[in-house]
Design a protein around this motif. Structure first.
Motif, PDB file in Angstrom:
ATOM      1  N   ASP A  28     144.061 -39.416  58.836  1.00 51.22           N
ATOM      2  CA  ASP A  28     143.322 -40.093  59.896  1.00 51.22           C
ATOM      3  C   ASP A  28     142.516 -41.294  59.403  1.00 51.22           C
ATOM      4  N   THR A  29     142.829 -41.713  58.184  1.00 50.13           N
ATOM      5  CA  THR A  29     142.287 -42.958  57.659  1.00 50.13           C
ATOM      6  C   THR A  29     143.451 -43.903  57.384  1.00 50.13           C
ATOM      7  N   LEU A  30     144.444 -43.442  56.644  1.00 56.52           N
ATOM      8  CA  LEU A  30     145.644 -44.242  56.372  1.00 56.52           C
ATOM      9  C   LEU A  30     146.834 -43.804  57.221  1.00 56.52           C
ATOM     10  N   ILE A  31     146.861 -42.515  57.566  1.00 56.44           N
ATOM     11  CA  ILE A  31     147.954 -41.997  58.395  1.00 56.44           C
ATOM     12  C   ILE A  31     147.384 -41.346  59.648  1.00 56.44           C
ATOM     13  N   ASN A  32     148.151 -41.411  60.714  1.00 54.01           N
ATOM     14  CA  ASN A  32     147.708 -40.939  62.025  1.00 54.01           C
ATOM     15  C   ASN A  32     148.020 -39.445  62.193  1.00 54.01           C
ATOM     16  N   LEU A  33     147.431 -38.637  61.333  1.00 55.93           N
ATOM     17  CA  LEU A  33     147.787 -37.221  61.232  1.00 55.93           C
ATOM     18  C   LEU A  33     147.442 -36.409  62.473  1.00 55.93           C
ATOM     19  N   ARG A  34     146.250 -36.561  63.006  1.00 57.16           N
ATOM     20  CA  ARG A  34     145.848 -35.745  64.155  1.00 57.16           C
ATOM     21  C   ARG A  34     146.716 -36.038  65.378  1.00 57.16           C
ATOM     22  N   GLU A  35     147.035 -37.305  65.604  1.00 56.07           N
ATOM     23  CA  GLU A  35     147.894 -37.628  66.742  1.00 56.07           C
ATOM     24  C   GLU A  35     149.303 -37.073  66.526  1.00 56.07           C
ATOM     25  N   HIS A  36     149.770 -37.131  65.294  1.00 49.27           N
ATOM     26  CA  HIS A  36     151.067 -36.538  64.951  1.00 49.27           C
ATOM     27  C   HIS A  36     151.041 -35.031  65.234  1.00 49.27           C
ATOM     28  N   ALA A  37     149.984 -34.371  64.810  1.00 52.24           N
ATOM     29  CA  ALA A  37     149.844 -32.933  65.070  1.00 52.24           C
ATOM     30  C   ALA A  37     149.758 -32.660  66.567  1.00 52.24           C
ATOM     31  N   PHE A  38     149.102 -33.541  67.307  1.00 53.25           N
ATOM     32  CA  PHE A  38     148.973 -33.393  68.754  1.00 53.25           C
ATOM     33  C   PHE A  38     150.354 -33.350  69.408  1.00 53.25           C
ATOM     34  N   HIS A  39     151.240 -34.228  68.985  1.00 53.30           N
ATOM     35  CA  HIS A  39     152.612 -34.230  69.522  1.00 53.30           C
ATOM     36  C   HIS A  39     153.338 -32.930  69.151  1.00 53.30           C
ATOM     37  N   ILE A  40     153.151 -32.468  67.922  1.00 48.07           N
ATOM     38  CA  ILE A  40     153.782 -31.219  67.492  1.00 48.07           C
ATOM     39  C   ILE A  40     153.242 -30.041  68.301  1.00 48.07           C
ATOM     40  N   TYR A  41     151.919 -30.006  68.544  1.00 50.03           N
ATOM     41  CA  TYR A  41     151.335 -28.945  69.360  1.00 50.03           C
ATOM     42  C   TYR A  41     151.958 -28.949  70.758  1.00 50.03           C
ATOM     43  N   ASN A  42     152.068 -30.131  71.359  1.00 50.38           N
ATOM     44  CA  ASN A  42     152.682 -30.219  72.695  1.00 50.38           C
ATOM     45  C   ASN A  42     154.072 -29.601  72.683  1.00 50.38           C
ATOM     46  N   GLN A  43     154.858 -29.951  71.673  1.00 50.90           N
ATOM     47  CA  GLN A  43     156.229 -29.449  71.568  1.00 50.90           C
ATOM     48  C   GLN A  43     156.239 -27.935  71.352  1.00 50.90           C
ATOM     49  N   LYS A  44     155.495 -27.450  70.385  1.00 54.89           N
ATOM     50  CA  LYS A  44     155.515 -26.024  70.041  1.00 54.89           C
ATOM     51  C   LYS A  44     154.953 -25.149  71.150  1.00 54.89           C
ATOM     52  N   LEU A  45     153.969 -25.687  71.889  1.00 55.19           N
ATOM     53  CA  LEU A  45     153.326 -24.899  72.941  1.00 55.19           C
ATOM     54  C   LEU A  45     153.960 -25.123  74.307  1.00 55.19           C
ATOM     55  N   GLY A  46     154.980 -25.995  74.370  1.00 54.61           N
ATOM     56  CA  GLY A  46     155.644 -26.268  75.634  1.00 54.61           C
ATOM     57  C   GLY A  46     154.715 -26.909  76.650  1.00 54.61           C
ATOM     58  N   GLN A  47     153.800 -27.731  76.163  1.00 52.30           N
ATOM     59  CA  GLN A  47     152.851 -28.405  77.053  1.00 52.30           C
ATOM     60  C   GLN A  47     153.130 -29.909  77.049  1.00 52.30           C
ATOM     61  N   ASN A  48     152.442 -30.605  77.937  1.00 50.18           N
ATOM     62  CA  ASN A  48     152.583 -32.050  78.028  1.00 50.18           C
ATOM     63  C   ASN A  48     151.196 -32.675  78.211  1.00 50.18           C
ATOM     64  N   VAL A  49     150.301 -32.378  77.272  1.00 52.83           N
ATOM     65  CA  VAL A  49     148.944 -32.918  77.323  1.00 52.83           C
ATOM     66  C   VAL A  49     149.024 -34.388  76.920  1.00 52.83           C
ATOM     67  N   GLY A  50     148.446 -35.243  77.729  1.00 56.99           N
ATOM     68  CA  GLY A  50     148.557 -36.683  77.518  1.00 56.99           C
ATOM     69  C   GLY A  50     147.713 -37.208  76.371  1.00 56.99           C
ATOM     70  N   VAL A  59     143.956 -37.668  76.712  1.00 63.36           N
ATOM     71  CA  VAL A  59     143.109 -36.524  76.349  1.00 63.36           C
ATOM     72  C   VAL A  59     142.814 -36.571  74.856  1.00 63.36           C
ATOM     73  N   PHE A  60     143.829 -36.834  74.053  1.00 59.64           N
ATOM     74  CA  PHE A  60     143.642 -36.942  72.602  1.00 59.64           C
ATOM     75  C   PHE A  60     142.622 -38.016  72.260  1.00 59.64           C
ATOM     76  N   HIS A  61     142.773 -39.192  72.844  1.00 60.76           N
ATOM     77  CA  HIS A  61     141.893 -40.319  72.521  1.00 60.76           C
ATOM     78  C   HIS A  61     140.469 -40.132  73.027  1.00 60.76           C
ATOM     79  N   ALA A  62     140.248 -39.144  73.871  1.00 61.78           N
ATOM     80  CA  ALA A  62     138.897 -38.870  74.378  1.00 61.78           C
ATOM     81  C   ALA A  62     138.221 -37.701  73.660  1.00 61.78           C
ATOM     82  N   LEU A  63     138.929 -37.045  72.741  1.00 57.70           N
ATOM     83  CA  LEU A  63     138.344 -35.888  72.066  1.00 57.70           C
ATOM     84  C   LEU A  63     137.081 -36.283  71.303  1.00 57.70           C
ATOM     85  N   PRO A  64     135.987 -35.571  71.531  1.00 63.02           N
ATOM     86  CA  PRO A  64     134.735 -35.904  70.848  1.00 63.02           C
ATOM     87  C   PRO A  64     134.612 -35.267  69.459  1.00 63.02           C
TER      88      PRO A  64
END
Length: 187
Positions: free
Chosen positions: A9-31, A34-39
């Motif tokens: 999350d400094t040189l690589i966009n790891l959390r956003e990458h994980a967010f996409h993987i979570y969507n896939q693995k959990l069968g969800q479609n969280v936009g 939502v990710f960009h608003a996480l506090p």
């Protein structure tokens, strides 16, 4: 100059990458809105998971998150290669678990990052990063995590934060794009 960089999350966009993987693995479609608003750094709450459930899911997917096709932030690789070409020393300091040391270093090399012998540090806790940064006598250090950056305030070093939704409250020099690095270093 000697410059230190966190990786995730400094040189690589790891959390956003994980967010996409979570969507896939959990069968969800969280936009991504939502990710960009996480506090906070944790992404589990966006999927209705408890902290414990989120921790288990992250751990079970860690290899896929770390070593699949995680994108680098635009211009990160080029900026670091330019630094090295100009004679600066680039150091990587990551709190990834020790068992990920060799694979993480190889991932950086495979993805075109300049990694000199003795300039890669992995396998310490966030709070231990400060000791390595202090021993290296860095001129600049870049990270995304507020708790890590807070531990460095006593050092004679230019601390810079990689802009993320969870660190916008920090009043440190901020980098939103790696194209800004030369300007930031000029003052």
């Amino acid at each position: 100059m000697k410059l230190g960089f966190d990786i995730d999350d400094t040189l690589i966009n790891l959390r956003e990458h994980a967010f996409h993987i979570y969507n896939q693995k959990l069968g969800q479609n969280v936009g991504l809105d939502v990710f960009h608003a996480l506090p906070s750094m944790e992404i589990h709450s966006a999927f209705g998971l408890t902290k414990e459930e989120g921790g288990k899911l992250w751990h079970s997917l860690r290899d896929e998150i770390y070593y699949s096709d995680c994108a680098t932030f635009p211009h990160a690789r080029e900026a670091l290669n330019q630094l090295v070409a100009k004679g600066h020393e680039v150091y990587y300091i990551t709190a990834r678990a020790k068992e990920h040391t060799d694979r993480t270093r190889q991932w950086l090399l495979d993805n075109g990052f300049p990694v000199a012998e003795g300039h890669f540090f992995c396998g310490m806790s966030d709070s231990e990063k400060v000791h390595i940064i202090e021993q290296l006598e860095l001129d600049y250090y870049f990270d995304d995590k507020p708790t890590v950056l807070a531990t460095l305030s006593h050092l004679p070093i230019q601390i810079c934060v990689k802009d993320r939704s969870y660190n916008r409250h920090l009043t440190l020099p901020r980098i939103t794009s790696w194209e800004e690095l030369p300007r930031l270093m000029q003052g």
